[in-house]
Design a protein around this motif. Structure first.
Motif, PDB file in Angstrom:
ATOM      1  N   THR A  13       0.827  -1.212   0.000  1.00 38.57           N
ATOM      2  CA  THR A  13       0.000   0.000   0.000  1.00 38.57           C
ATOM      3  C   THR A  13       0.860   1.261   0.000  1.00 38.57           C
ATOM      4  N   ALA A  14       2.024   1.206   0.660  1.00 40.16           N
ATOM      5  CA  ALA A  14       2.934   2.352   0.634  1.00 40.16           C
ATOM      6  C   ALA A  14       3.453   2.585  -0.783  1.00 40.16           C
ATOM      7  N   LEU A  17       1.837   1.732  -3.573  1.00 38.74           N
ATOM      8  CA  LEU A  17       0.694   2.267  -4.327  1.00 38.74           C
ATOM      9  C   LEU A  17       0.528   3.760  -4.079  1.00 38.74           C
ATOM     10  N   GLY A  18       0.755   4.181  -2.849  1.00 36.52           N
ATOM     11  CA  GLY A  18       0.571   5.582  -2.499  1.00 36.52           C
ATOM     12  C   GLY A  18       1.564   6.518  -3.144  1.00 36.52           C
ATOM     13  N   GLN A  19       2.613   5.958  -3.753  1.00 37.56           N
ATOM     14  CA  GLN A  19       3.634   6.814  -4.364  1.00 37.56           C
ATOM     15  C   GLN A  19       3.582   6.787  -5.890  1.00 37.56           C
ATOM     16  N   ASP A  79       4.259   9.922  -7.876  1.00 33.31           N
ATOM     17  CA  ASP A  79       5.603  10.521  -7.835  1.00 33.31           C
ATOM     18  C   ASP A  79       6.136  10.684  -9.262  1.00 33.31           C
ATOM     19  N   ARG A 130      11.536   9.556   0.224  1.00 31.28           N
ATOM     20  CA  ARG A 130      10.246   9.938   0.815  1.00 31.28           C
ATOM     21  C   ARG A 130      10.000   9.271   2.161  1.00 31.28           C
ATOM     22  N   HIS A 131      10.364   7.997   2.289  1.00 31.85           N
ATOM     23  CA  HIS A 131       9.982   7.230   3.476  1.00 31.85           C
ATOM     24  C   HIS A 131      11.139   6.945   4.432  1.00 31.85           C
ATOM     25  N   THR A 175       7.615  -1.949  -3.655  1.00 31.92           N
ATOM     26  CA  THR A 175       7.151  -2.779  -2.545  1.00 31.92           C
ATOM     27  C   THR A 175       8.305  -3.471  -1.848  1.00 31.92           C
TER      28      THR A 175
END
Length: 233
Positions: free
Chosen positions: A7-8, A10-12, A15, A105-106, A218
């Motif tokens: 999901t992380a 997918l959220g990017q 970008d 980003r993370h 992922t």
């Protein structure tokens, strides 16, 4: 851990660096498939004469044209099989950019990663492409013996491949190959499950074109979470 990593990723997708790699990978893949088709048609035109003598019929023309048209359907079928592995190989060339976008980003506190040279990216991409094609050919040969379980076989085979290769490609930026191999062995079941999560959408047209990009992102998350969980013990 696996679902959170997915999901992380997918959220990017929005970008700009993700979009750049996606379009580059798809563009190069389509260009390669078009070039392969053009070469195949040229080979047919060169090998098959304009007029052919058939037994009991005599001279017949247009066979080369007929074969050229028939080759369109052959290449469409091959493109379904080859699109994802070829796109994966091209994505491997731009692996650094995808992983760096995720880490920026993370995981901004990480020290600089070991840079993978162009030669390393090409070697990894070619190895991955060859492995994917070889294993999937073996799976295709096994299809008549598994019947309705064919999709499960496809997911299992590609899940194992994706889990092994994506984790290794990401890990090599942060550790020597021998150490990355040890981490991979210690987490083989989790990586297989994560790879299968990537493999299932491979059977969905158009969606499957996102898998190389999402897979790299992922497994970047998964790698860092596995290492962090181990270090916290």
């Amino acid at each position: 851990m696996i679902w959170a990593s997915f999901t992380a990723a997918l959220g990017q997708l929005a970008d700009p660096r993700f979009r750049r790699v996606l379009w580059l990978g798809l563009g190069l893949t389509l260009a390669l498939l078009v070039a392969a088709y053009a070469g195949f048609v040229a080979l047919i035109q060169w090998l098959v004469p304009e007029m052919t003598d058939l037994p009991l019929i005599g001279p017949v023309g247009g066979i080369d044209t007929l074969l050229s048209f028939a080759s369109v359907f052959l290449m469409l079928g091959l493109s379904v099989f080859l699109m994802v592995p070829v796109a994966s190989a091209f994505t491997g060339l731009f692996l650094e950019e995808v992983v760096q976008a995720v880490e920026d980003r993370h995981y901004p506190a990480l020290p600089p990663a070991r840079k993978m040279g162009l030669a390393d990216g090409i070697i990894a991409s070619v190895n991955f492409l060859g492995l994917v094609i070889l294993v999937n050919l073996a799976a295709l040969l096994a299809l008549p013996f598994v019947g309705p379980l064919a999709p499960v076989l496809f997911w299992a085979v590609n899940g194992w491949l994706l889990g092994q290769e994506y984790f290794t490609m990401v890990a090599l930026r942060r550790m020597p190959r021998a150490e990355a191999r040890g981490w991979r062995r210690a987490n083989r079941a989790r990586l297989w499950l994560a790879g299968t999560l990537m493999a299932i959408p491979l059977t969905v047209p158009l969606v499957n074109l996102l898998i190389p990009l999402l897979g790299v992102a992922t497994f970047t998350h998964l790698f860092h979470r596995i290492v962090a969980a181990q270090q916290a013990r």
